[in-house]
Write a protein that holds these residues in place. Sequence first.
Motif, mmCIF file in Angstrom:
data_model
loop_
_atom_site.group_PDB
_atom_site.id
_atom_site.type_symbol
_atom_site.label_atom_id
_atom_site.label_comp_id
_atom_site.label_asym_id
_atom_site.label_seq_id
_atom_site.Cartn_x
_atom_site.Cartn_y
_atom_site.Cartn_z
ATOM 1 N N ASP A 51 0.634 4.151 -2.818
ATOM 2 C CA ASP A 51 0.472 5.563 -2.457
ATOM 3 C C ASP A 51 1.537 6.423 -3.139
ATOM 4 N N LYS A 102 -0.996 6.073 -12.433
ATOM 5 C CA LYS A 102 -1.705 6.726 -11.331
ATOM 6 C C LYS A 102 -3.120 6.165 -11.195
ATOM 7 N N ALA A 103 -3.802 6.000 -12.343
ATOM 8 C CA ALA A 103 -5.177 5.504 -12.330
ATOM 9 C C ALA A 103 -5.242 4.067 -11.816
ATOM 10 N N LYS A 104 -4.299 3.226 -12.262
ATOM 11 C CA LYS A 104 -4.273 1.834 -11.812
ATOM 12 C C LYS A 104 -4.004 1.749 -10.316
ATOM 13 N N ALA A 105 -3.025 2.521 -9.837
ATOM 14 C CA ALA A 105 -2.694 2.494 -8.411
ATOM 15 C C ALA A 105 -3.864 2.981 -7.571
ATOM 16 N N THR A 106 -4.550 4.025 -8.035
ATOM 17 C CA THR A 106 -5.719 4.530 -7.322
ATOM 18 C C THR A 106 -6.808 3.473 -7.258
ATOM 19 N N GLY A 107 -7.002 2.758 -8.370
ATOM 20 C CA GLY A 107 -8.015 1.696 -8.398
ATOM 21 C C GLY A 107 -7.710 0.586 -7.422
ATOM 22 N N TYR A 108 -6.426 0.213 -7.304
ATOM 23 C CA TYR A 108 -6.043 -0.852 -6.384
ATOM 24 C C TYR A 108 -6.246 -0.445 -4.928
ATOM 25 N N LEU A 109 -6.113 0.872 -4.639
ATOM 26 C CA LEU A 109 -6.234 1.334 -3.262
ATOM 27 C C LEU A 109 -7.685 1.491 -2.828
ATOM 28 N N LYS A 110 -8.621 1.566 -3.797
ATOM 29 C CA LYS A 110 -10.037 1.739 -3.451
ATOM 30 C C LYS A 110 -10.589 0.477 -2.811
ATOM 31 N N THR A 149 0.831 -1.210 0.000
ATOM 32 C CA THR A 149 0.000 0.000 0.000
ATOM 33 C C THR A 149 0.863 1.256 0.000
ATOM 34 N N VAL A 157 0.733 6.882 -6.833
ATOM 35 C CA VAL A 157 -0.346 7.853 -7.025
ATOM 36 C C VAL A 157 0.191 9.280 -6.971
#
Length: 224
Positions: free
Chosen positions: A46, A58-66, A42, A49
């Motif tokens: 972060d 950035k979009a993929k990492a944000t999706g994984y963190l949701k 995580t 992102v």
Amino acid sequence: MGEVESGKGLNQELGLARAANTRWGSHYKSFNNFISMFGSITDVLDTIVVDSESVEEKAKATGYLKKEQDIANAILLVKVVKKRLQDLRNEGWDSLIENVSAFCVKYDILIPNFDEFYVNFGRSRCKVAEYTISHHYRVEVFFKIIDWQLQELNDRFNEVRTDLLIGVACLNPVDSFSSFDIKNILRMTELYPDDFGETVMVTLRNQLETYIVDVRDVDKRFSC
């Protein structure tokens, strides 16, 4: 980050290697490593992102963190998407053409005669096809795009993977294991014949039946 001991062979032991298709032990090892490294994973996401120069990363990492969807609900949504795509393929062409035609009229864009033969404007020379413009856009474009999307979903969520995900979802302890389903769990174990033989399966069914009586009706600690 200094949190993982380095050395020959040690990184491999804690790596997130792709799990084998037929060995439950490889899945267990991957899950166990993921849990051990969860904090570091995580932190890395972060960092991506915030610092990555790639919008896609950035979009993929944000999706994984949701927050993830419940597995059973996610499988249901996949089925809904497949149904809607199939309905669009079967019944959506006429409405699409109406919308496109209305758009072209509004912005004064030339609308081709869909009954004429399609002309392939290649690099070398123009070639008249043996099918109409309507056929080209309906079959060669509209159908192919939807078929590609359906094939992508079928490849990612085939019967085996879906059965595995549903079986995992049955192990959710929420509401005293209300999602627990012996049939789906046993189906999940059938996917790993090297780990669960016929004798083990008989024993497992008995153990599962005993377990669910325990957690739902006997051991009050599970109701907390």
